[in-house]
Design a protein around this motif. Structure first.
Motif: not given
Length: 364
Positions: A6, A19, A21, A136
């Motif tokens: 993310k 937000l 992928d 991340e």
């Protein structure tokens, strides 16, 4: 194998961030994948979203970050998996004319990762300042990773941009030393870091200048010995005179301009002592100009300098500043106003507009 994680992107100019992928490839030669622990929300990220940097949308935002190296590519020796690192956006090349002259903090050929992170449909992303850390895990050039002693990532990650820019503007560019008088115009994160740097360097008189009493009071926490509200002072000349009065009628040895406006730069020019130094670290917009009498430039002597990233060398400065933080001599915790999640970046931009925060920090 590539990983899907993310991340926060700006898809088009002025649009709310999303937000989504993001596909992060395995590190290639000279690259590293870093698991992000924390990333500050900087004005530069907002400039990217607003199209103020360039138009290479979509952007993967975030750059003031710290985390742990997860994997490295071929030929990487600077860092290894498991290292705690602060990310920097000026990975020096070691070969350009600045590096060859022994001034790598001016490196003209800094490195970024060669591969691109993408959306799941293959759309390539432009990482903010070559980092992209509202995510991340991110892919960077290994030279953008500076290994430091492990510490609170939300605090030390801010050395990756704004805090280093302000601290370095005072200490590296301005050369503040023991007994100096210093004035700092603009008491946001960068200005407060300049104040903290001046205090650590041994300045005895540190004047904070701003239009907001709350910011001026906060500046005292970072080491300001005096404050001047420029809105209440009554014009440019009155502000200059107030600083001169505080500094024994002479003006400051070093003035750090952390706003980037012509009117505040003129104040900085006139409120310095003879042979004093003005340091511009506030980023101006391309449309503004400043006019100064050449006889004053000549007659006052000294130096008019610009500070790029606090003229820092990450491998030299980041470990030293983390050590000062861990010794209790540099209060990086004071810069962290709130700790938020990846989904809260847009709200953090709103708070930034309203002057409600010094730094919002995304924690992952």
């Amino acid at each position: 194998m590539p990983q899907t994680v993310k991340g926060v992107i700006a898809r088009s100019k002025g649009a709310d961030v999303e937000l989504v992928d993001v596909v992060v490839p395995d590190p290639g030669p000279g690259e590293a994948v870093v698991k992000i622990d924390a990333c500050g929300v900087c004005h530069t990220d907002l400039h990217y979203r607003e199209g103020g940097i360039n138009d290479e949308f979509p952007f993967l935002l975030g750059h003031e970050a710290a985390g742990v190296v997860e994997a490295v590519g071929e030929g990487v020796t600077e860092v290894a998996p498991g290292d705690f690192v602060i990310l920097n956006w000026r990975a020096v090349c070691g070969q350009c004319r600045a590096c060859a002259k022994g001034k790598p903090w001016y490196c003209f050929a800094t490195h970024n990762a060669s591969q691109k992170m993408t959306l799941t449909d293959g759309t390539e992303l432009t990482p903010a300042l070559g980092i992209g850390a509202f995510i991340e895990k991110t892919l960077v050039h290994a030279g953008q990773c500076t290994k430091v002693t492990e510490a609170d990532a939300a605090a030390v990650g801010l050395l990756g941009c704004g805090v280093m820019a302000g601290f370095g503007a005072a200490v590296n560019t301005g050369g503040v030393t023991r007994g100096d008088s210093v004035a700092v115009i603009g008491c946001g994160g960068v200005g407060d870091a300049a104040i903290a740097g001046a205090a650590i360097a041994g300045a005895t008189t540190i004047v904070a200048v701003d239009v907001d009493d709350a910011k001026l009071e906060q500046a005292r926490r970072f080491g300001a010995t005096h404050t001047v509200n420029s809105k209440d002072a009554g014009g440019r000349d009155a502000v200059v005179e107030a600083v001169r009065e505080i500094t024994g009628g002479n003006g400051a040895d070093v003035v750090v301009e952390a706003v980037g406006r012509p009117e505040t730069y003129e104040q900085a020019f006139y409120m310095r002592d003879l042979a004093g130094t003005v340091v511009l670290v506030g980023v101006p917009t391309p449309d503004v100009e400043v006019t100064l009498p050449m006889i004053e430039i000549f007659g006052r002597g000294g130096a008019l300098k610009s500070s790029w990233y606090g003229d820092c060398l990450p491998s030299r400065d980041f470990p030293m500043l983390v050590d000062l933080y861990k010794q209790g001599r540099f209060d990086l915790d004071a810069f962290v106003t709130e700790r938020i999640g990846l989904g809260d970046v847009e709200a953090a931009f709103d708070k930034m507009h309203g002057g409600q925060v010094l730094r919002s920090v995304v924690e992952l």
